[in-house]
Design a protein around this motif. Structure first.
Motif, short mmCIF file in Angstrom:
data_model
loop_
_atom_site.label_atom_id
_atom_site.label_comp_id
_atom_site.label_asym_id
_atom_site.label_seq_id
_atom_site.Cartn_x
_atom_site.Cartn_y
_atom_site.Cartn_z
N LEU A 168 6.44 -1.02 1.54
CA LEU A 168 6.94 0.29 1.07
C LEU A 168 6.40 0.61 -0.32
O LEU A 168 6.04 1.76 -0.62
CB LEU A 168 8.47 0.30 1.05
CG LEU A 168 9.16 0.44 2.41
CD1 LEU A 168 10.64 0.06 2.30
CD2 LEU A 168 9.02 1.87 2.96
N ASP A 169 6.34 -0.42 -1.18
CA ASP A 169 5.82 -0.22 -2.54
C ASP A 169 4.35 0.24 -2.47
O ASP A 169 3.95 1.21 -3.11
CB ASP A 169 5.95 -1.53 -3.32
CG ASP A 169 5.58 -1.39 -4.79
OD1 ASP A 169 5.76 -0.29 -5.36
OD2 ASP A 169 5.11 -2.39 -5.39
N ALA A 170 3.58 -0.46 -1.63
CA ALA A 170 2.16 -0.12 -1.49
C ALA A 170 1.99 1.27 -0.88
O ALA A 170 1.19 2.09 -1.36
CB ALA A 170 1.47 -1.17 -0.62
N GLN A 171 2.77 1.57 0.14
CA GLN A 171 2.63 2.87 0.82
C GLN A 171 3.03 4.01 -0.13
O GLN A 171 2.37 5.05 -0.19
CB GLN A 171 3.49 2.89 2.08
CG GLN A 171 2.94 3.85 3.11
CD GLN A 171 3.76 3.88 4.39
OE1 GLN A 171 4.95 3.61 4.39
NE2 GLN A 171 3.11 4.24 5.49
N GLY A 172 4.10 3.77 -0.90
CA GLY A 172 4.53 4.78 -1.87
C GLY A 172 3.46 5.03 -2.91
O GLY A 172 3.17 6.18 -3.27
#
Ligand code: MUC
Ligand code: MG
Length: 371
Positions: free
Chosen positions: A112-116
């Motif tokens: 989620l951190d990477a996608q955000g």
């Protein structure tokens, strides 16, 4: 948005606590954070944390087992694959790995951190969107000494940092624990919300005796008084007392929540990303609770800033009637982030940048990482 996972690294990070933290099953003097770095295509990096309490004394995954599950099983499943979101990520992990929700939570957080970061959106936006950017946060008084707890509580009230407290009981004889809780309640004042967490230490008979006195003494919430496997006792107590019950160890995933709700449980659920398998998975439990009229509480496994922020992004998308306990970073002597979270007036501010909105201090990560 499609994101190709290239590599995953994992560290065990040991950070001392500011004082001994006494729970019914262990006393913590140090917290071990399992930290992962997920490197994706185009150099996008996501960070995740999986943290438990007291080795294997609290949960069934130790920090060492979490690291090993990630390195030996989960990372090989994910590296070299492309995912368009957490639904596909969870499906891949669950198809080949049973349980291990702590390890899966760290990976879902990192994704989620990477996608955000790739989309320029905060993680909360990927989870439905934040309803607010400040969330209530209580503090746990658990020095093991009534006078010290009163002193600590009064100081925090004076500083304005917290206005709600949780007490850890269950390790000592019932009368000692009740005296301790009611002394703190009367010393801090009737308008200050005091809750207790028994961490499964009582059987049903002891719980009935204890809850009668806690209810009379004005305690606002009783957390997990009976063993996690004893679903029926939790339901019985929730129907018998007007002081609400907060289910914690008994409710990890949406399946546990459904079983408790359909069995007639009333009260609230302590949500924890680690118990459910990540910030997106835990919201499935939140939605079961909402459908059943059960209250929500943002729970912690005493994570550092990384895991606490991952949780806060999820908590920000639902209404937490019972607030949160995301104070973990304040219990640690140090952390591995560049900027600490802002705690004041009984609240914490949700970081706003893309992804989790935090920056990892890699020098500190190296310094505290187990060699
Ligand atoms: C638990 O059981 O809730 C949360 C706060 C705290 O002091 O301990 C944890 C674990
Ligand atoms: Mg608890």
């Amino acid at each position: 948005m499609n994101l190709a996972i290239e590599s995953i690294s994992c560290w065990l990070v040991d950070i001392p606590t500011i004082r001994p933290h006494k729970l019914s099953m262990t006393t913590m003097g140090c917290q071990t954070l399992t930290i992962i770095r997920m490197t994706c295509a185009q150099g996008i990096i996501g960070w995740g944390e999986a943290t438990t309490i007291g080795g294997l004394s609290y949960g069934s995954e130790s920090p060492e087992a979490i690291k090993s599950a990630i390195e030996c099983y989960l990372a090989p499943l994910l590296c070299g694959k492309t995912f368009n979101g957490v639904a596909a990520l969870a499906e891949t992990m669950n198809a080949s790995v049973k349980g291990n929700t702590f390890a899966k939570s760290a990976l879902e957080t990192a994704f989620l951190d990477a996608q955000g970061k790739a989309l320029g959106l905060p993680v909360s936006a990927l989870l439905g969107g934040a309803l607010k950017d400040r969330l209530p946060v209580l503090w746990t008084l658990a020095s093991g000494d009534t006078d010290k707890d009163i002193e600590e509580g009064k100081r925090l009230l004076e500083e304005g940092r917290h206005n709600t407290f949780k007490l850890k009981i269950g390790a000592r004889a019932l009368e000692v624990d009740i005296r301790h809780a009611l002394a703190i309640k009367s010393a801090l004042g009737s308008d200050i919300s005091i809750r207790v967490d028994v961490n499964q230490a009582w059987d049903l008979t002891t719980a009935i005796k204890g809850m009668t006195q806690l209810q009379e003494g004005g305690i606002d919430l009783v957390e997990q008084p009976t063993p996690m496997w004893d679903r029926q006792s939790l339901i019985t107590l929730s129907q018998r007392f007007s002081v609400p019950i907060l289910a914690d160890e008994a409710v990890g995933t949406c399946h546990d929540g459904y079983a408790l709700a359909s069995g007639g449980f009333t009260g609230a659920f302590a949500l924890k990303i680690a118990k459910a398998g990540g910030p997106a998975q835990v919201l499935k439990l939140a939605h079961v609770a909402q459908a059943a009229g059960i209250g929500l509480y943002g729970g912690t496994m005493l994570e550092g800033t990384l895991g606490s922020v991952a949780s806060l992004h999820a908590w920000s998308t639902v209404n937490m009637q019972w607030g949160t306990e995301m104070f973990g970073p304040l219990l640690l002597k140090d952390d591995i982030v560049v900027n600490p979270l802002e705690f004041s007036h009984g609240q914490v501010t949700l970081p706003q940048g893309p992804g989790l909105g935090i920056e990892i201090d890699e020098d500190k990560l190296c310094f505290y990482a187990r060699k």
